[in-house]
Design an enzyme around this catalytic site. Sequence first.
Site, PDB file in Angstrom:
ATOM      1  CG  ASP A 146      -2.226   0.781   0.953  1.00 42.94           C
ATOM      2  OD1 ASP A 146      -2.291   1.509  -0.057  1.00 42.94           O
ATOM      3  OD2 ASP A 146      -3.160   0.681   1.766  1.00 42.94           O
ATOM      4  CG  ASP A 147      -1.047   4.992  -0.635  1.00 40.65           C
ATOM      5  OD1 ASP A 147      -1.546   4.284   0.262  1.00 40.65           O
ATOM      6  OD2 ASP A 147      -1.695   5.889  -1.218  1.00 40.65           O
TER       7      ASP A 147
ATOM      8  CG  ASP B 203      -3.472   8.091   8.767  1.00 47.41           C
ATOM      9  OD1 ASP B 203      -3.502   8.148  10.004  1.00 47.41           O
ATOM     10  OD2 ASP B 203      -3.638   9.100   8.067  1.00 47.41           O
TER      11      ASP B 203
HETATM   12  O1  LIG Z   1      -4.318   3.279   7.851  1.00 47.30           O
HETATM   13  P1  LIG Z   1      -5.637   3.855   7.407  1.00 47.30           P
HETATM   14  O2  LIG Z   1      -6.158   4.887   8.370  1.00 47.30           O
HETATM   15  O3  LIG Z   1      -6.655   2.795   7.102  1.00 47.30           O
HETATM   16  O4  LIG Z   1      -5.361   4.693   6.069  1.00 47.30           O
HETATM   17  C1  LIG Z   1      -4.539   4.223   5.030  1.00 47.30           C
HETATM   18  C2  LIG Z   1      -5.338   3.948   3.791  1.00 47.30           C
HETATM   19  O5  LIG Z   1      -6.069   5.131   3.393  1.00 47.30           O
HETATM   20  C3  LIG Z   1      -5.790   5.427   2.027  1.00 47.30           C
HETATM   21  O6  LIG Z   1      -6.686   4.735   1.178  1.00 47.30           O
HETATM   22  P2  LIG Z   1      -8.176   5.292   0.880  1.00 47.30           P
HETATM   23  O7  LIG Z   1      -9.159   4.513   1.705  1.00 47.30           O
HETATM   24  O8  LIG Z   1      -8.195   6.760   1.006  1.00 47.30           O
HETATM   25  O9  LIG Z   1      -8.449   4.867  -0.617  1.00 47.30           O
HETATM   26  P3  LIG Z   1      -7.563   5.068  -1.915  1.00 47.30           P
HETATM   27  O10 LIG Z   1      -6.362   4.187  -1.758  1.00 47.30           O
HETATM   28  O11 LIG Z   1      -8.459   4.621  -2.996  1.00 47.30           O
HETATM   29  O12 LIG Z   1      -7.187   6.523  -2.018  1.00 47.30           O
HETATM   30  C4  LIG Z   1      -4.402   4.881   1.816  1.00 47.30           C
HETATM   31  O13 LIG Z   1      -4.179   4.588   0.421  1.00 47.30           O
HETATM   32  C5  LIG Z   1      -4.403   3.614   2.638  1.00 47.30           C
HETATM   33  O14 LIG Z   1      -4.927   2.525   1.903  1.00 47.30           O
HETATM   34  O1  HPA Z   2      -1.897  11.160   4.967  1.00 51.20           O
HETATM   35  C1  HPA Z   2      -2.610  10.677   4.059  1.00 51.20           C
HETATM   36  N1  HPA Z   2      -2.502  11.090   2.763  1.00 51.20           N
HETATM   37  C2  HPA Z   2      -3.246  10.581   1.761  1.00 51.20           C
HETATM   38  N2  HPA Z   2      -4.164   9.628   1.952  1.00 51.20           N
HETATM   39  C3  HPA Z   2      -4.324   9.167   3.210  1.00 51.20           C
HETATM   40  N3  HPA Z   2      -5.168   8.219   3.680  1.00 51.20           N
HETATM   41  C4  HPA Z   2      -4.958   8.133   4.995  1.00 51.20           C
HETATM   42  N4  HPA Z   2      -4.015   8.985   5.410  1.00 51.20           N
HETATM   43  C5  HPA Z   2      -3.588   9.660   4.291  1.00 51.20           C
HETATM   44 MG   LIG Z   3      -5.756   3.139  -0.029  1.00 50.92          MG
END
Ligand SMILES: O=P(O)(O)OC[C@H]1O[C@H](OP(=O)(O)OP(=O)(O)O)[C@H](O)[C@@H]1O
Ligand code: HPA
Ligand SMILES: [Mg+2]
Length: 166
Positions: free
Chosen positions: A100-101, A104
């Site tokens: 994952d990127d 959080d």
């Molecule tokens: O540790 P957490 O609090 O769960 O947050 C982290 C997740 O939140 C974001 O995804 P998001 O749900 O925004 O979806 P996306 O990847 O489609 O942008 C990010 O890419 C992680 O997958």
């Molecule tokens: O810090 C952040 N940046 C972008 N997306 C996210 N989703 C959870 N935390 C983050």
């Molecule tokens: Mg995500």
Amino acid sequence: MNPTPEKAFPVSWDQFHRDARALAWRLSGAGPFSAIVCITRGGLVPAAVVCRELEIRVIETVCVASYHDYRTQGTTAVLKGIAADLPGVEAGGAGILLIDDLVDTGKTASIVREMLPKAHFATVYAKPMGRPLVDTFVTEVSQDTWIYFPWDLGLSFQPPISGRSG
Ligand SMILES: O=P(O)(O)OC[C@H]1O[C@H](OP(=O)(O)OP(=O)(O)O)[C@H](O)[C@@H]1O
Ligand code: HPA
Ligand SMILES: [Mg+2]
């Protein structure tokens, strides 16, 4: 409860590519991996860099949505699970690299880890709440920082520093 992020950490495409490649370097000693499962959508970009560097050609997605509005976490929904015939799934994820990127709060990571408890979980960035769930990451940022990814940014005019308040 996740505090409202106050600090901004903008990441350019160059920086993200460097950091994702640094992640691949760290992972090169942790494999071998038979497949990548990337957590969409944010995991797609680092997965593209890591699969190229580690020559992994079997890529699966698990589709999870959590932040429905900008910077606000909603209910976490699994929109698509992991294919049961992916090699390693029946063994609990042994030999599979989860990407994952970022982590959080760790909510997304904990849901996916439950699906593949033996997989190796890697992210480019990690905040303290989610860090214990990650096996390998590159850069830690504080919990009150919001990371701005290059695919969410665009070029815009910046007023001169002298005219800004504060
Ligand atoms: O540790 P957490 O609090 O769960 O947050 C982290 C997740 O939140 C974001 O995804 P998001 O749900 O925004 O979806 P996306 O990847 O489609 O942008 C990010 O890419 C992680 O997958
Ligand atoms: O810090 C952040 N940046 C972008 N997306 C996210 N989703 C959870 N935390 C983050
Ligand atoms: Mg995500």
